[in-house]
Design an enzyme around this catalytic site. Structure first.
Site, PDB file in Angstrom:
ATOM      1  N   GLU A 129       0.863  -1.194   0.000  1.00 52.89           N
ATOM      2  CA  GLU A 129       0.000   0.000   0.000  1.00 52.89           C
ATOM      3  C   GLU A 129       0.894   1.237   0.000  1.00 52.89           C
ATOM      4  OE1 GLU A 129      -3.621   2.136   2.502  1.00 52.89           O
ATOM      5  OE2 GLU A 129      -2.368   0.624   3.465  1.00 52.89           O
ATOM      6  N   ASP A 136      -7.861  -3.218   8.020  1.00 50.10           N
ATOM      7  CA  ASP A 136      -6.836  -2.169   8.034  1.00 50.10           C
ATOM      8  C   ASP A 136      -6.256  -2.028   9.435  1.00 50.10           C
ATOM      9  OD1 ASP A 136      -5.172  -0.281   6.881  1.00 50.10           O
ATOM     10  OD2 ASP A 136      -6.554   1.378   7.196  1.00 50.10           O
TER      11      ASP A 136
END
Length: 391
Positions: free
Chosen positions: A124, A270
């Site tokens: 990411e 997350d």
């Protein structure tokens, strides 16, 4: 050696016996015996979390990522029903990212269980927007344009395990970079972006097929329309990942987005290392100084409007998707099993069928939407159970 479990399938409600051998489901047969307890187990495919930055005090994005960190995150996730996860390496220096990739690869090579539960790595960043808001808590100093040679170096360090990469389509060279990754089998997700409609369409045309935590990593204030959230919600070629921890998306936003995407959404946690830790201020690679509130919200200390990842496990997202989003248990479970497996191209995961991996999550549903994980099974082996944990 054969193992067997009995409970109700989440997809059909049918009560079944599931038998496995050598880590693979061998048979699923109707169970005719009477139910012996009110809180009978539900059985689903093992839960999959595509975005895990850390958990339970262990960080996958510290100055040094160790094999111990990776193993401890995995074991902590087992107690919350997760059987497969993508360690998520975020924006940083080339050296730090390379070191994390090497550590994850080594952990999988040296530990068969970790190799089983880590089907791929999620990168990411660092090819994200540098703008405040879309950048989220990523370090601006290390944001940069896509670099195929740099990515190839990290992929080599990871032993080819990078399976998912989040990219902002407006970065210079993004479209050809996305196309190149997709041609090598790496899935690309759009995220931390302020791309215009044309740039988003170029990314989709190049092969981007997902949206990373859609609705977050965005400006606090946007034009009502058009904007990059509406564009991704409306794009049927994109499967959206949502963080349903009760903080990243308000109840009405979550409900509306789930309805917009229908069966094209995935739930992710997350989660970061502060999951399960007491409230307070902490130092972190994600957001530098962050504050964990008593209600579970994790925000940057510099700007409380900006979240710094989640402190909640995936099971909380499943509960909230039902309670706040108004979806069924089946739909919520599909969003952490069938859909992520399909989106990532992992045919052995995410389904209850003969021939699939015997990764199972067994749980009870209490008080309408509260989920109590009872047992977690990886490759036919119990890796966590409520009974063992209570001893």
């Amino acid at each position: 050696m054969r193992t067997r479990w009995t409970g109700r399938r989440c997809d059909s409600g049918e009560r079944v016996h599931i038998e496995a051998e050598d880590g693979v489901i061998q048979s699923i047969l109707p169970a005719s015996e009477p139910v012996e307890r009110e809180d009978e187990l539900w059985i689903s495919p093992g839960w999959i979390d595509l975005q895990v930055n850390g958990f339970a005090g262990f960080d996958l994005n510290g100055d040094v990522t160790t094999e111990h960190d990776i193993a401890e995150v995995a074991h902590a996730l087992f107690s919350h029903g997760v059987t497969s996860f993508c360690p998520t390496v975020i924006t940083g220096s080339a050296a730090r990212i390379r070191q994390a990739m090497r550590a994850i690869h080594a952990a999988c090579e040296n530990n068969g269980l970790l190799a089983e539960v880590i089907p791929g790595i999620h990168l990411e960043g660092p090819y994200l927007s540098a703008e405040d808001g879309p950048r989220g808590a990523h370090d601006r100093a290390h944001i940069r344009n896509p670099d195929p040679a740099e990515f190839a170096d990290w992929q080599q360090a990871a032993g080819g395990r990078i399976a998912l990469c989040t990219v902002a389509p407006e970065k210079e060279g993004a479209a050809p970079f996305i196309r190149e990754l997709c041609e090598t089998g790496v899935k690309v997700s759009i995220g931390h972006t302020m791309a215009n409609p044309e740039q988003l369409q170029q990314a989709v045309a190049a092969g981007a097929a997902m949206s990373t935590h859609l609705g977050n990593g965005a400006h606090p204030v946007l034009p009502r329309h058009p904007n990059y959230i509406w564009e991704q919600l409306a794009e049927d070629a994109l499967t959206a990942m949502f963080i349903a921890d009760g903080h990243h998306l308000g109840a009405s936003a979550l409900k509306s987005m789930l309805r917009a995407k229908q069966n094209r959404f995935i739930l992710v946690s997350d989660s970061v290392m502060f999951g399960g830790m007491p409230p307070g201020r902490y130092r972190s690679a994600i957001g530098h100084e962050v504050e964990l509130l008593a209600n579970g919200r994790l925000q940057t200390a510099a700007d409380p409007r900006i979240l710094a990842g989640s402190a909640q496990p995936l099971v909380c997202g499943i509960e909230n998707a039902m309670k706040l989003g108004g979806i069924s248990l089946k739909d919520a479970i599909d969003a952490v099993t069938k859909r992520p497996a399909e989106a990532m191209g992992w045919p052995g995961l995410g389904s209850l069928r003969a021939g699939a991996r015997a990764n199972l999550t067994l749980f009870c549903v209490e008080a309408g939407s509260r989920i109590r994980v009872r047992q977690t099974v990886v490759g036919g082996r119990t890796v966590w159970s409520e009974e063992l944990a209570s001893r």
